[in-house]
Design an enzyme around this catalytic site. Structure first.
Site, short mmCIF file in Angstrom:
data_model
loop_
_atom_site.label_atom_id
_atom_site.label_comp_id
_atom_site.label_asym_id
_atom_site.label_seq_id
_atom_site.Cartn_x
_atom_site.Cartn_y
_atom_site.Cartn_z
CG HIS A 1 -1.98 1.02 1.21
ND1 HIS A 1 -1.86 2.24 1.85
CD2 HIS A 1 -3.20 1.03 0.60
CE1 HIS A 1 -2.96 2.95 1.65
NE2 HIS A 1 -3.79 2.25 0.90
CB SER B 1 -7.41 -13.16 -3.55
OG SER B 1 -7.71 -11.82 -3.91
#
Length: 471
Positions: free
Chosen positions: A185, A386
Site C-alpha cells: 500500500h 483472495s
C-alpha cells in the site's frame, strides 16, 4: 440553556431499533432526518444509475432569501443518489452491507472523543474506551496474544495503522532499513518519507506476491543494519498474500536474530478473512504489529481501523500528557469515539460464525465471477485466498465510472465484498460483454494483451489463447 435530550433535539419517530434497522437509508432520511421535505414539489434532477455528478454546492446564509432547493432537499436527493449507486460499487474494498446505522444513529447527538491511551480513563465521560477495549480484546484473541501482553487502539484507518506500526519499528531499531514490496500500500512508502527512513523496494511476482529471492539479496546486501519489514496480507490491487513464514525463514537464513528485525503486517482487507482460512497471522510468531481496516471487510460508515502490537514495545512511543490526564502513544491524539461502538456492535451481531460465513460467500462469489469472465473470453486472474478479481481494463471511461472500478495500467479489478450479490456480478458481466462487442467490433479488433500484468495463462488475447488452449 437546556440539556441535549433525545426527545427534544433528535426527534426520532416512535420506532423500535428493529424497525429502524429494517428501513432503507432513503426512507430513514425522509421519515426521521428530514421530516419537512416535500419531495414531489422540490425534487431536483437525479443522476440515475450513472456516475454521481459534482453538486457544485456552496454554504448558504440562512438570513438571505434563497430560491433554490432547501438544505433538507439537497441532502435527501444526495442520499437518493448514493442509494442508487450502491449496486454499482464494485471496485473498492468497502463493505456497505450493514444495518447498524439506524440502531446507533442516536449516538450522533454526542461528541465522543477517545483521546489518549484506550486503557486509561478520560477526565470526561464522553468517550467509548470501554467499547474500544472490548474490540481490541477480540482482535487480540483472534491474533493469538494474551490480554496482558498486547497494546492497541482503534485508528482512523489502515494508513494510520501502517504509520503507527512502522514508527514502532523505527523507534525500536533506529538504524533499521524498511523493506516493502512494490505492491505494498502506498502508505508504507509515505511512512518511509515521513520518518526519513532508508528503504528498499522488493520486486514482486506477476501475482503481486513478494519476490523472496530479491528480499534475500537485499537483506544480505544490508546485513550490517537491522530490518523493518512490511508484510502485506492481501495486496491492494491483486490481493496477493506475502508468505510470513517464508519471510521469517529468509531472515533466519540471512543471519538476522529476532532482536535485529521488526515485522509489521498490513492486513487491511484480509486480516479478518485469513484467520478463518489459514492461521497465518499470529503473535506466537515473532511479529511486531498487525493492522486492519474496520470499514473494509467488517463494515462501518466511517473510515476506521484496528492496530495491535506488543505491550513491551509501546513505551518507546508513550508520552505523558497532563492536559488530558493520560499517556498517548497514538498517531492522531483525538480519536473518533463512535467507530469503536460500530465495530463492537458489528462483531457482536455477527460473531466468528457470521464472519466465517461472509468469508466463504465472498470467496465463492469471487470464483463465480472469475469463471463467468473466463467463459466470456475475458482476461482474468484470481489469487488463492483472495476476493479481488483482476481483469482486463475496460476501454470506456464511462463504463469504468459507472461500475466504480479501480484501474492500474491495462488492468481493472472487482473486489467481491460481503454486500456484492451474484445478481450484481451477473449484471456487470452481461453489460461488460455487450460493451466489448462495440469496443472490439464483434471480434474485428483485438482486446489488449495483459499477459505481463496477470500472467500469460490468464490472458485471453489471441496470442496467448492459442498457447494456452486447454480445460
Amino acid at each position: 440553556m437546556g440539556s441535549l435530550t433525545l426527545e427534544m433535539d433528535f426527534e426520532p419517530s416512535p420506532m423500535t431499533p428493529r424497525s429502524l434497522a429494517a428501513m432503507t437509508p432513503k426512507s430513514l432520511a425522509r421519515r426521521r432526518l428530514f421530516p419537512n421535505v416535500d419531495n414531489k414539489k422540490q425534487k431536483v434532477e437525479q443522476s440515475g444509475a450513472g456516475p454521481r455528478k459534482n453538486l457544485q454546492l456552496e454554504v448558504m446564509e440562512p438570513s438571505l432569501n434563497n430560491n433554490g432547493p432547501s438544505l433538507d432537499t439537497i441532502l435527501v436527493n444526495y442520499l437518493d443518489t448514493l442509494t442508487q449507486r450502491v449496486n454499482y460499487h464494485l471496485g473498492y474494498p468497502v463493505n456497505i452491507c450493514y444495518d447498524h446505522y439506524a440502531s446507533l444513529a442516536p449516538l450522533l447527538q454526542f461528541h465522543l472523543n477517545n483521546c489518549g491511551d484506550p486503557f486509561l480513563q478520560n477526565t470526561v465521560d464522553f468517550h467509548s474506551k470501554d467499547f474500544e477495549v472490548a474490540v481490541l480484546d477480540w482482535f487480540a484473541k483472534l491474533w493469538e496474544i494474551e490480554k496482558d501482553q498486547y497494546w492497541g487502539y482503534v485508528t482512523n484507518g489502515g494508513t494510520e495503522g501502517n504509520l503507527h506500526g512502522i514508527l514502532l519499528g523505527r523507534e525500536l531499531l533506529p538504524e533499521g532499513i524498511l523493506y516493502a514490496s512494490k505492491d505494498s500500500h502506498y502508505s508504507v512508502f509515505k511512512a518511509a518519507r515521513m520518518y526519513r527512513m532508508d528503504s528498499e523496494t522488493i520486486n514482486t511476482s506477476v501475482t503481486g506476491e513478494m519476490d523472496y529471492s530479491d528480499l534475500r539479496a537485499k537483506l544480505l546486501q544490508n546485513k550490517d543494519k537491522p530490518a523493518i519489514i512490511n508484510v502485506t496480507i492481501g495486496t491492494t490491487f491483486k490481493g496477493a498474500i506475502d508468505d510470513l513464514d517464508v519471510i521469517l525463514e529468509t531472515l533466519k537464513e540471512c543471519g538476522y536474530s529476532q532482536d535485529r528485525f521488526y515485522i509489521h503486517c498490513d492486513a487491511a482487507l484480509c486480516g479478518l478473512m485469513t484467520p478463518f482460512i489459514n492461521n497465518m497471522i499470529s503473535f506466537k510468531k515473532p511479529i511486531g504489529s498487525v493492522t486492519i481496516s474496520g470499514h473494509k471487510f467488517l463494515g462501518c460508515p466511517m473510515p476506521c481501523g484496528v492496530q495491535i502490537t506488543r505491550k513491551s514495545y509501546i513505551n518507546n512511543l508513550s508520552t505523558n500528557v497532563e492536559y488530558i490526564a493520560s499517556v498517548d502513544a497514538t498517531i492522531s491524539g483525538s480519536r473518533n469515539g463512535l467507530t469503536p461502538i460500530f465495530l463492537w456492535y458489528s462483531l457482536s451481531a455477527k460473531g466468528q460464525v457470521g464472519l466465517q460465513k461472509d468469508v466463504k460467500r465472498c470467496l465463492d462469489n469471487a470464483k463465480y465471477l472469475k469463471n463467468r469472465l473466463q467463459q466470456a473470453g475475458i482476461s482474468v486472474m484470481l489469487n488463492e485466498l483472495s476476493i479481488i478479481v483482476v481483469l482486463e481494463r475496460p476501454r470506456d471511461h464511462e463504463f469504468v465510472r459507472r461500475w466504480q472500478l479501480s484501474c492500474v495500467k491495462d488492468m481493472a479489478h472487482v473486489i467481491v465484498m460481503p454486500g456484492i450479490t451474484r445478481e450484481m456480478l451477473d449484471n456487470f458481466v452481461s453489460e461488460l460483454v455487450q460493451q466489448r462487442k462495440q469496443w472490439y467490433r464483434d471480434g474485428k479488433a483485438e482486446a489488449p494483451c495483459v499477459g505481463e500484468d496477470i500472467g500469460a495463462q490468464n490472458c485471453a488475447c489471441s496470442y496467448h489463447k492459442i498457447d494456452y488452449i486447454g480445460p
